[in-house]
Design an enzyme around this catalytic site. Structure first.
Site, PDB file in Angstrom:
ATOM      1  N   HIS A 156       0.828  -1.220   0.000  1.00  0.00           N
ATOM      2  CA  HIS A 156       0.000   0.000   0.000  1.00  0.00           C
ATOM      3  C   HIS A 156       0.863   1.272   0.000  1.00  0.00           C
ATOM      4  O   HIS A 156       0.436   2.307   0.507  1.00  0.00           O
ATOM      5  CB  HIS A 156      -0.951   0.048   1.203  1.00  0.00           C
ATOM      6  N   SER A 277      14.859  19.972 -17.524  1.00  0.00           N
ATOM      7  CA  SER A 277      13.694  20.804 -17.783  1.00  0.00           C
ATOM      8  C   SER A 277      14.153  22.075 -18.490  1.00  0.00           C
ATOM      9  O   SER A 277      15.249  22.575 -18.242  1.00  0.00           O
ATOM     10  CB  SER A 277      13.031  21.149 -16.447  1.00  0.00           C
ATOM     11  N   LYS A 283      16.256  20.305 -12.411  1.00  0.00           N
ATOM     12  CA  LYS A 283      15.557  19.041 -12.656  1.00  0.00           C
ATOM     13  C   LYS A 283      16.395  17.999 -13.382  1.00  0.00           C
ATOM     14  O   LYS A 283      17.180  18.321 -14.263  1.00  0.00           O
ATOM     15  CB  LYS A 283      14.284  19.310 -13.489  1.00  0.00           C
ATOM     16  N   GLU A 290       9.510   6.804 -17.412  1.00  0.00           N
ATOM     17  CA  GLU A 290       8.138   7.277 -17.642  1.00  0.00           C
ATOM     18  C   GLU A 290       7.649   6.853 -19.025  1.00  0.00           C
ATOM     19  O   GLU A 290       6.477   6.511 -19.202  1.00  0.00           O
ATOM     20  CB  GLU A 290       8.080   8.799 -17.491  1.00  0.00           C
TER      21      GLU A 290
END
Ligand code: ARG
Length: 459
Positions: A156, A277, A283, A290
């Site tokens: 969880h 970025s 970043k 992804e």
């Protein structure tokens, strides 16, 4: 020139031609179509449809064509022919004239495309099996590098029990092994040759189909002509293998994206699989992972599209079946690219063992050990579970871990607690206790790594 036209008074509309033609994508079957045609020419010679001389000329022209196609596969796509089978025949006519028109004797595009496509799928499955093996090797190497590193394990997304990082790696080795076995199984099942099934009823020439099949590297000839031209199970199975494997890769991606987050800080991905970025200079984004996660949807989309296309299709061939290719031609290279990219990500991972250890020590993930401690002292597990729950509440209230409670505090909940409680709460003890087969103890993981390496050498 179209392969048909005698019974038509006018040609197709331009719009219909564009709608109907498959060459813009099935040009990818060029090599398989030519190799299949060489085999078919041999079969026709054996039944005296082609003389030795004709056979020789045709085969020489086919090999010439094969070289041309290999040199410039894209050129085939724009020849304007209806499909790859029409293209190969037209190109052959250019080389050897009317003789080329004999090659389609006793053959249909229906058994031809089924054969070409199986050959393509078989070769692709072999490439993917190699890539999966390499990815597995990378996970095993990471497991060896981080054999004793402690990682918090989650259920969880709540810290549950500590694990070895290597145990996490070996979990993915298990998944990949299943993916490999599924794919090898599908590959074996698809390796039967439809050539010589004709349009649907079988060929009227006494072709030795078994020899034809073996010559093309198939296990044997398919046994029912009607099934052979209608069957696309091999496409469905391949896409299903791809979908399941992509699910594994997407779960791996999700795990690693989280581990790599600023909040967790468990790992750092290498620069070569991350990007920056345009606005925020600080970043370093996990784009490779992804994209793997994102492309999983695309691969599964191809699988479900194929299932829907086949649903309720009457036997035998219907043009719907031409829709079997684009999804697969997109999904297979996507799958392969994701496997390669996953491998690159795993290879460059740097694990921050201090962060993983600190996180594993928090979150009261040694609570189960405490319950087991009570069990060892004769308290039924359910009762022990409750006692530990009270202690966890106590630790939370004072903003501490269980091992920071004083012996008096332990004893205030149950008098059975003694000084030896602190030893079982140590994180190493939590790991060490998992000695049963498949557990996260160092001994068990070491065996798992050793077994996986041995298997890797055998296959
Ligand atoms: N382009 C077709 C396909 O990919 C080849 C088979 C055509 N057969 C036919 N009877 N029209 O499915």
């Amino acid at each position: 020139m179209a392969l048909w036209g005698g019974r038509f008074s006018t040609g197709p509309d331009e719009a219909f031609k564009q709608f109907n033609d498959s060459l813009p994508f099935d040009y990818q079957l060029a090599e398989q179509d030519i190799v299949g045609s060489v085999a078919w020419a041999g079969a026709l010679k054996q039944v005296d449809v082609l003389s030795s001389d004709e056979h020789k000329k045709l085969v020489a022209a086919l090999y010439e064509l094969l070289d041309e196609v290999k040199a410039d596969p894209q050129a085939v796509a724009t020849s304007g022919a209806e499909d790859i089978h029409s293209h190969v025949e037209a190109a052959l006519i250019e080389k050897v004239g009317d003789l080329a028109k004999k090659l389609h004797t006793g053959r249909s595009r229906n058994d031809q495309v089924a054969t070409d496509f199986r050959l393509w799928c078989r070769d692709t499955a072999a490439h993917i099996l190699t890539a999966l093996g390499q990815l597995k090797g990378e996970f095993i190497a990471l497991a060896e590098r981080e054999l004793g590193t402690i990682l918090p394990g989650y259920t969880h997304l709540q810290r549950a029990q500590p694990l070895l990082f290597s145990h996490w790696c070996m979990a993915y080795v298990e998944m990949i092994e299943r993916d490999e076995s599924r794919l090898a199984d599908a590959k074996a099942r698809m390796n039967f040759c439809p050539l010589g099934s004709g349009a649907l009823a079988g060929t009227a020439y006494p072709i030795d189909r078994q020899a034809l099949a073996v010559g093309l590297g198939f296990t044997a000839a398919t046994k029912n002509s009607l099934d052979a031209v209608s069957d696309r199970d091999f496409v469905v199975e391949l896409l299903s293998c791809a979908s399941i494997s992509m699910i594994h890769l997407s779960r791996m991606s999700e795990d690693l994206i989280f581990y790599n987050s600023g909040e967790a800080g468990f790992i750092e991905l290498a620069d070569n699989v991350t990007s920056g970025s345009s606005l925020m200079p600080q970043k370093k984004n996990p784009d490779a992972l992804e994209l793997i996660r994102g492309k999983t949807g695309r691969v599964f989309g191809a699988f479900s599209a194929m299932m829907m296309t086949l649903k309720a299709l009457p036997l035998a061939y219907n043009k719907d079946m031409q829709e079997d290719k684009e999804g697969l031609f997109d999904a297979m290279p996507t799958w392969l690219a994701c496997i390669h990219m996953a491998q690159a990500c795993i290879k460059g991972i740097k694990v921050n063992g201090d962060r993983t250890l600190a996180a594993a020590k928090g979150g009261h993930s040694n609570a189960t050990e405490l319950a087991d401690y009570l069990v060892a002292k004769g308290i039924p597990f359910r009762e022990g579970h409750h006692i530990v729950g009270v202690l966890v509440q106590m630790a939370i209230a004072q903003g501490n871990n269980l091992e920071d409670l004083s012996l008096e505090q332990f004893q205030s909940v149950h008098s059975i607690f003694a000084q030896d409680v602190y030893a079982v709460l140590e994180i190493d003890a939590c790991i060490k206790a998992r000695q049963a087969l498949g557990g996260t103890s160092l001994e068990q993981v070491t065996v798992a790594v050793k077994d996986a390496k041995k298997k890797q050498q055998i296959t």
